[in-house]
Design an enzyme around this catalytic site. Structure first.
Site, mmCIF file in Angstrom:
data_model
loop_
_atom_site.group_PDB
_atom_site.id
_atom_site.type_symbol
_atom_site.label_atom_id
_atom_site.label_comp_id
_atom_site.label_asym_id
_atom_site.label_seq_id
_atom_site.Cartn_x
_atom_site.Cartn_y
_atom_site.Cartn_z
ATOM 1 N N ARG A 64 0.863 -1.168 -0.039
ATOM 2 C CA ARG A 64 0.252 -0.001 -0.080
ATOM 3 C C ARG A 64 1.080 1.263 -0.022
ATOM 4 O O ARG A 64 1.855 1.376 1.027
ATOM 5 C CB ARG A 64 -0.840 -0.080 1.271
ATOM 6 C CG ARG A 64 -1.688 1.348 1.358
ATOM 7 C CD ARG A 64 -2.735 1.294 2.456
ATOM 8 N NE ARG A 64 -3.891 0.627 2.225
ATOM 9 C CZ ARG A 64 -5.031 0.587 2.590
ATOM 10 N NH1 ARG A 64 -5.390 1.511 3.602
ATOM 11 N NH2 ARG A 64 -6.039 -0.005 1.981
ATOM 12 N N HIS A 115 -7.369 0.733 -6.477
ATOM 13 C CA HIS A 115 -7.527 -0.230 -5.206
ATOM 14 C C HIS A 115 -8.440 -1.360 -5.619
ATOM 15 O O HIS A 115 -9.572 -1.712 -5.447
ATOM 16 C CB HIS A 115 -8.492 0.658 -4.276
ATOM 17 C CG HIS A 115 -8.554 0.182 -2.722
ATOM 18 N ND1 HIS A 115 -7.775 -0.951 -2.436
ATOM 19 C CD2 HIS A 115 -9.312 0.406 -1.889
ATOM 20 C CE1 HIS A 115 -7.948 -1.197 -1.174
ATOM 21 N NE2 HIS A 115 -8.640 -0.215 -0.770
ATOM 22 N N GLN A 142 -10.355 -3.990 -3.245
ATOM 23 C CA GLN A 142 -11.716 -3.409 -2.885
ATOM 24 C C GLN A 142 -12.597 -3.722 -3.943
ATOM 25 O O GLN A 142 -13.781 -4.070 -3.435
ATOM 26 C CB GLN A 142 -11.402 -2.321 -2.512
ATOM 27 C CG GLN A 142 -12.933 -1.642 -1.746
ATOM 28 C CD GLN A 142 -13.175 -2.256 -0.578
ATOM 29 O OE1 GLN A 142 -12.326 -2.032 0.573
ATOM 30 N NE2 GLN A 142 -14.291 -2.852 -0.330
ATOM 31 N N ASP A 191 -17.425 7.217 -1.566
ATOM 32 C CA ASP A 191 -16.135 6.893 -1.030
ATOM 33 C C ASP A 191 -15.784 8.475 -0.406
ATOM 34 O O ASP A 191 -16.579 9.321 -0.895
ATOM 35 C CB ASP A 191 -14.931 6.362 -2.003
ATOM 36 C CG ASP A 191 -13.578 6.104 -1.280
ATOM 37 O OD1 ASP A 191 -13.764 6.004 -0.235
ATOM 38 O OD2 ASP A 191 -12.508 6.033 -1.851
ATOM 39 N N CYS A 232 -16.354 1.388 0.336
ATOM 40 C CA CYS A 232 -15.250 0.725 0.704
ATOM 41 C C CYS A 232 -14.902 1.004 2.154
ATOM 42 O O CYS A 232 -14.156 0.055 2.781
ATOM 43 C CB CYS A 232 -14.036 1.038 0.010
ATOM 44 S SG CYS A 232 -13.499 2.699 0.048
ATOM 45 N N ARG A 254 -13.549 -8.721 1.710
ATOM 46 C CA ARG A 254 -12.008 -8.580 1.581
ATOM 47 C C ARG A 254 -11.231 -9.959 1.775
ATOM 48 O O ARG A 254 -10.386 -10.262 1.407
ATOM 49 C CB ARG A 254 -11.633 -7.306 2.278
ATOM 50 C CG ARG A 254 -12.073 -6.024 1.934
ATOM 51 C CD ARG A 254 -11.457 -5.686 0.532
ATOM 52 N NE ARG A 254 -10.017 -5.639 0.527
ATOM 53 C CZ ARG A 254 -9.497 -4.534 0.980
ATOM 54 N NH1 ARG A 254 -10.113 -3.324 1.419
ATOM 55 N NH2 ARG A 254 -8.012 -4.357 0.837
HETATM 56 N N1 NVA Z 1 -10.052 6.426 -1.314
HETATM 57 C C1 NVA Z 1 -9.703 6.071 -0.245
HETATM 58 C C2 NVA Z 1 -10.003 4.655 0.096
HETATM 59 C C3 NVA Z 1 -9.512 4.159 1.518
HETATM 60 C C4 NVA Z 1 -9.661 2.752 1.686
HETATM 61 C C5 NVA Z 1 -8.184 6.423 0.073
HETATM 62 O O1 NVA Z 1 -7.499 6.333 -0.703
HETATM 63 O O2 NVA Z 1 -7.891 7.090 1.226
HETATM 64 N N1 CP Z 2 -11.515 -0.136 2.516
HETATM 65 C C1 CP Z 2 -10.056 -0.079 2.814
HETATM 66 O O1 CP Z 2 -9.106 -0.554 2.161
HETATM 67 O O2 CP Z 2 -10.003 -0.080 4.088
HETATM 68 P P1 CP Z 2 -8.368 0.361 5.022
HETATM 69 O O3 CP Z 2 -7.862 1.710 4.922
HETATM 70 O O4 CP Z 2 -8.898 0.422 6.402
HETATM 71 O O5 CP Z 2 -7.415 -0.863 4.718
#
Ligand code: NVA
Ligand code: CP
Length: 307
Positions: free
Chosen positions: A107, A134, A137, A220, A260, A288
């Site tokens: 990540r 992502h 997800q 989101d 998500c 997930r």
């Molecule tokens: N769009 C959000 C998703 C978090 C799971 C982010 O990138 O922070």
């Molecule tokens: N939806 C998701 O990826 O959540 P986290 O940021 O908690 O991993």
């Protein structure tokens, strides 16, 4: 450098429909085993390394618990406590980490970072979220849609809010699975055309219109990780983009609501929607675990015969 023959999952378009159909079938089997407390350890002595350059609850839990449940081990690394935070090149990290484990989840910020990491990895690399994508997800979300409503091909999915990583993975999924997206983002937060290679979407200025007839309404956070400094101006720009009961009322009567998570009630979604009967957000989160176990199994063992 890593071998080109290695299969990675760096963005949704890395897998074919055939591969997704296999992984979804496996996720059903793996979920059933989990619910029956059946011991299933195909990955004894295998190790997953998880590299987190951003925060996480669901992604860390689902990968770590999932690897344990498959009989393997998972190791958590973050930027602060590893040499990544002290400037070790991502290429070197890919070389070193991939010599000590069997599979890696990353990540991070820019997609080019995970691409460089994977190019130097001897083992499969999974995208656990980048600024642009992502895919895990969206795979969990499509599995969740299957469970509640059946195949997603031919359906209409509304995306209301930011043009972010989730949207770009949904756009890639529309091309692979053959569904249509109705997208509405505020002025100044437009889709980046360089990240889109599908015609399977329609843009709407008005977010309510984008919900019309949709089988799935999706939103989101307005401020994704890495964009925190823009939060105040985003709150203003996104005014009117909340998914509330009125917008859900424009969707198909059997529409499901997805997010998500983490969510902000009163910003991108109203409590009446996320906590209401059309919401499937907890199933998305749980799934997930099941789809990623199937994904890891596929990347390490290929297609197997097992029930
Ligand atoms: N769009 C959000 C998703 C978090 C799971 C982010 O990138 O922070
Ligand atoms: N939806 C998701 O990826 O959540 P986290 O940021 O908690 O991993």
């Amino acid at each position: 450098p890593g071998s080109k023959a290695i299969k990675h999952f760096l963005q949704f378009s890395d897998f074919s429909l055939d591969e997704f159909e296999y992984v979804i079938e496996r996720a059903k089997v793996i979920k059933r085993k989990f619910k029956a407390y059946e011991v299933y350890h195909p990955l004894v002595d295998r190790t997953l390394v998880m590299v987190f350059e951003k925060s996480s609850t669901r992604t860390r839990l689902s990968f770590e618990a999932g690897m344990h449940q498959l009989g393997g081990a998972a190791i958590y690394l973050n930027t602060r406590d590893s040499q990544l935070g002290r400037g070790e090149p991502v290429e070197d990290a890919g070389q070193v980490m991939s010599r000590m484990c069997d599979i890696i989840m990353v990540r991070t910020f820019g997609q080019e970072i995970i691409e460089r990491f994977a190019a130097n990895s001897r083992v499969p690399v999974i995208n656990g979220l980048t600024n642009e994508h992502h895919p895990c997800q969206v795979l969990a979300d499509i599995f969740t849609f299957y469970e509640h409503r059946g195949p997603i091909a031919g359906k209409t999915v509304a995306w209301i809010g930011d043009a972010n990583n989730m949207l770009y993975s949904w756009l890639q999924a529309a091309e692979v699975f053959g569904f249509h997206l109705n997208v509405s983002t505020p002025k100044g937060y437009d889709i980046d055309p360089s990240l889109v290679s599908t015609q399977r979407y329609t843009f709407f200025d008005n977010p309510s219109d984008a919900c019309e007839g949709a089988h799935l309404v999706n939103t989101d956070v307005w401020t994704s990780m890495g964009y925190e400094k823009e939060n105040a101006e985003r709150l203003k720009a996104f005014d009117g983009f909340i998914v509330d009961a009125a917008k859900m009322g424009r969707a198909s009567p059997d529409a499901v609501f997805m997010h998500c998570l983490p969510a902000h009630r009163g910003e991108e979604v109203a409590a009446e929607v996320i906590d209401g009967p059309q919401s499937v957000v907890w199933d998305e989160a749980e799934n997930r675990l099941h789809v990623q176990k199937a994904l890891i199994e596929y990347l390490l063992l290929g297609k197997i015969q097992d029930n």
